[in-house]
Design an enzyme around this catalytic site. Structure first.
Site, mmCIF file in Angstrom:
data_model
loop_
_atom_site.group_PDB
_atom_site.id
_atom_site.type_symbol
_atom_site.label_atom_id
_atom_site.label_comp_id
_atom_site.label_asym_id
_atom_site.label_seq_id
_atom_site.Cartn_x
_atom_site.Cartn_y
_atom_site.Cartn_z
ATOM 1 N N ASP A 216 -3.411 4.468 2.648
ATOM 2 C CA ASP A 216 -3.606 4.953 4.079
ATOM 3 C C ASP A 216 -3.230 6.471 4.249
ATOM 4 O O ASP A 216 -2.190 6.748 3.935
ATOM 5 C CB ASP A 216 -3.148 4.311 5.320
ATOM 6 N N ASP B 106 0.959 -1.286 -0.006
ATOM 7 C CA ASP B 106 0.155 0.051 0.020
ATOM 8 C C ASP B 106 0.718 1.362 0.144
ATOM 9 O O ASP B 106 2.176 0.985 -0.174
ATOM 10 C CB ASP B 106 -0.815 0.061 1.127
ATOM 11 N N ASP C 189 1.409 4.719 2.369
ATOM 12 C CA ASP C 189 0.961 5.468 3.706
ATOM 13 C C ASP C 189 1.446 7.056 3.502
ATOM 14 O O ASP C 189 2.720 7.242 3.270
ATOM 15 C CB ASP C 189 1.801 4.700 4.728
HETATM 16 N N1 DCT Z 1 2.806 -0.365 11.890
HETATM 17 C C1 DCT Z 1 3.089 -0.758 13.047
HETATM 18 N N2 DCT Z 1 2.325 -1.674 13.681
HETATM 19 C C2 DCT Z 1 1.352 -2.116 13.086
HETATM 20 C C3 DCT Z 1 1.095 -1.776 11.771
HETATM 21 C C4 DCT Z 1 1.861 -0.865 11.032
HETATM 22 O O1 DCT Z 1 4.116 -0.109 13.544
HETATM 23 N N3 DCT Z 1 0.478 -3.046 13.639
HETATM 24 C C5 DCT Z 1 3.693 0.705 10.986
HETATM 25 C C6 DCT Z 1 4.973 0.242 10.736
HETATM 26 C C7 DCT Z 1 4.682 0.335 9.230
HETATM 27 C C8 DCT Z 1 3.649 1.338 8.748
HETATM 28 O O2 DCT Z 1 2.645 1.454 10.118
HETATM 29 C C9 DCT Z 1 2.764 1.155 7.748
HETATM 30 O O3 DCT Z 1 2.310 -0.029 7.947
HETATM 31 P P1 DCT Z 1 2.419 -1.111 6.742
HETATM 32 O O4 DCT Z 1 2.043 -0.466 5.439
HETATM 33 O O5 DCT Z 1 1.572 -2.473 6.861
HETATM 34 O O6 DCT Z 1 3.977 -1.650 6.649
HETATM 35 P P2 DCT Z 1 5.010 -1.348 5.252
HETATM 36 O O7 DCT Z 1 6.185 -1.338 5.930
HETATM 37 O O8 DCT Z 1 4.683 0.020 4.874
HETATM 38 O O9 DCT Z 1 4.949 -2.424 4.338
HETATM 39 P P3 DCT Z 1 4.455 -2.296 2.782
HETATM 40 O O10 DCT Z 1 5.517 -1.962 2.163
HETATM 41 O O11 DCT Z 1 3.948 -3.910 2.507
HETATM 42 O O12 DCT Z 1 3.085 -1.563 2.801
HETATM 43 MG MG MG Z 2 2.876 0.294 3.720
#
Ligand code: DCT
Ligand code: MG
Length: 393
Positions: free
Chosen positions: A317, A232, A234
């Site tokens: 997000d 995704d 963010d």
């Molecule tokens: N985060 C966290 N604990 C969680 C969920 C998310 O600390 N339970 C934080 C860490 C990463 C950030 O929010 C964004 O979450 P994701 O989009 O799920 O992770 P990402 O590292 O951006 O992975 P991706 O590249 O797959 O989106």
């Molecule tokens: Mg992400």
């Protein structure tokens, strides 16, 4: 000969060893090198880890077992495997023997067994069995639908639903998020590229700066860590003047919707002001910021959609933070999930501090302040004698 004569001339001691003694010494040195090749700090947040590392086959095997544990809601085991995988990712060279791992943190008996098998046979039977198990694959496919968690997926499996076709043919009622997730399943399970993330950044930036001049947009998550793909995109949105961020989310989301850029959106308000506004989201959630889970519609020109398609769906997000909490939110949203978990554990265990996406505070100071307040209250009411300032464990 040159070194020998030079040493004699300079009066340096020269030790002459026979071939067998020398060979023995070299073997001892090699053995020593083998048994303690690597050292790493205990917490993942204290280690430098590259995106491309030396032990992908070992970390992939452990990551798959972590994923399986997460899908079966065995959090303890999942974190243990994730920590073990993170140690292997941080090593400066390829592991060739388990003896090199002696003394390293986070490598429990189970993880070491998996590593040993992969080093010996190139694979581990537990990993292979899991990879091919019907339950693991069904849970992966079903939780791959946006809006479907492990509990729902497990319930569907018990009802005999193992794949998308069976779900589509069943009479199962889906909520709005799950329906959008099923409708856009293929797109949402394709990696989001850096180019897609840049296009979406431009769109969000345009919306924010035209509606709220001065407000800031920051790309976070995996793309901020330099990853080239993600699941995704963010963003954190804030305004340099405290309080001016209020209303930002509603306006941005309405603008994006009016431009036909949203296939789905659900906004939840912040809950850090809950005493003023009544209870917000449950405290088990990751943080209490105002947040929008969205699915963007990226057109050709903004992305390269699959052949024959004019657009692709991308998960986005959006999170709004007041500027006073922005630094903590940025740290919390940059990830990775394990890094954040370890950073909080390190802060708590080693520094007696509490870190969240909202604040960092010294636990001892907070407890002492609390004691002082209780004492002031007790003394002014003449009800009780003062409470000690000793800090409980
Ligand atoms: N985060 C966290 N604990 C969680 C969920 C998310 O600390 N339970 C934080 C860490 C990463 C950030 O929010 C964004 O979450 P994701 O989009 O799920 O992770 P990402 O590292 O951006 O992975 P991706 O590249 O797959 O989106
Ligand atoms: Mg992400």
């Amino acid at each position: 000969v040159h070194w020998f004569t030079e040493s004699l001339r300079a009066g340096r001691p020269v030790e002459i060893l026979d071939r067998h003694t020398l060979q023995g010494q070299m073997e001892e040195e090699e053995k020593e090198e083998e048994t303690c090749s690597f050292t790493v700090p205990n917490y993942a947040c204290q280690r430098r880890t590259q995106l491309h590392h030396h032990n992908p086959s070992l970390s992939d095997a452990l990551t798959l077992l972590a994923e399986n544990a997460e899908l079966n809601e065995d959090d303890g085991r999942a974190v243990a495997f994730r920590r073990a995988a993170a140690v292997l990712k941080a090593l400066p060279a390829e592991v060739t023997s388990v003896s090199q791992l002696k003394g390293l943190p986070c490598l429990g008996e189970h993880s070491l067994r998996v590593i040993k098998d992969v080093l010996k046979d190139g694979s581990c039977s537990e990993v292979e069995t899991t990879k091919h198990s019907q339950r693991f694959n069904a849970l992966k496919v079903l939780t791959g639908i946006f809006g479907v968690g492990v509990k729902t997926a497990d319930r569907w499996i018990r009802d005999g639903i193992f794949n998308l076709q069976q779900l589509r043919e069943s009479q199962t009622t889906l909520n709005r998020a799950q329906q959008a997730g099923l409708d856009h399943y293929e797109d949402l399970n394709q990696p989001v590229t850096r180019a897609d993330a840049d296009s979406i950044t431009e769109i969000v930036q345009e919306a924010v700066s035209s509606l709220f001049p001065g407000a800031q947009v920051t790309l976070t998550g995996g793309f901020r860590r330099g990853k080239m793909t993600g699941h995704d995109v963010d963003f954190l949105l804030t305004h340099p003047e405290e309080g001016r961020e209020e209303g930002l989310m509603d306006k941005v989301v309405s603008w994006l919707d009016s431009q036909g850029l949203l296939l789905y959106q659900k906004t939840s308000r912040n809950s850090y002001l809950e005493s003023r506004d009544g209870p917000g989201r449950p405290s088990s959630n990751m943080d209490r910021f105002e947040r929008c889970f969205a699915i963007f519609k990226l057109s050709r020109g903004q992305t390269s959609p699959p052949a024959g398609h004019q657009w692709r769906a991308v998960r986005v997000d959006l999170v709004v933070t007041p500027i006073s909490q922005f630094a903590f939110a940025l740290l919390g949203w940059t990830g990775s999930k394990l890094f954040e978990r370890e950073l909080r554990r390190w802060a708590g265990h080693e520094k007696a501090m509490s870190l969240s996406s909202h604040a960092l505070f010294d636990k001892t100071q907070v407890i002492n302040t609390l004691f002082r307040e209780i004492n002031m209250w007790n003394c002014s009411n003449h009800t009780r004698s003062p409470v000690s300032e000793a800090i409980p464990e």
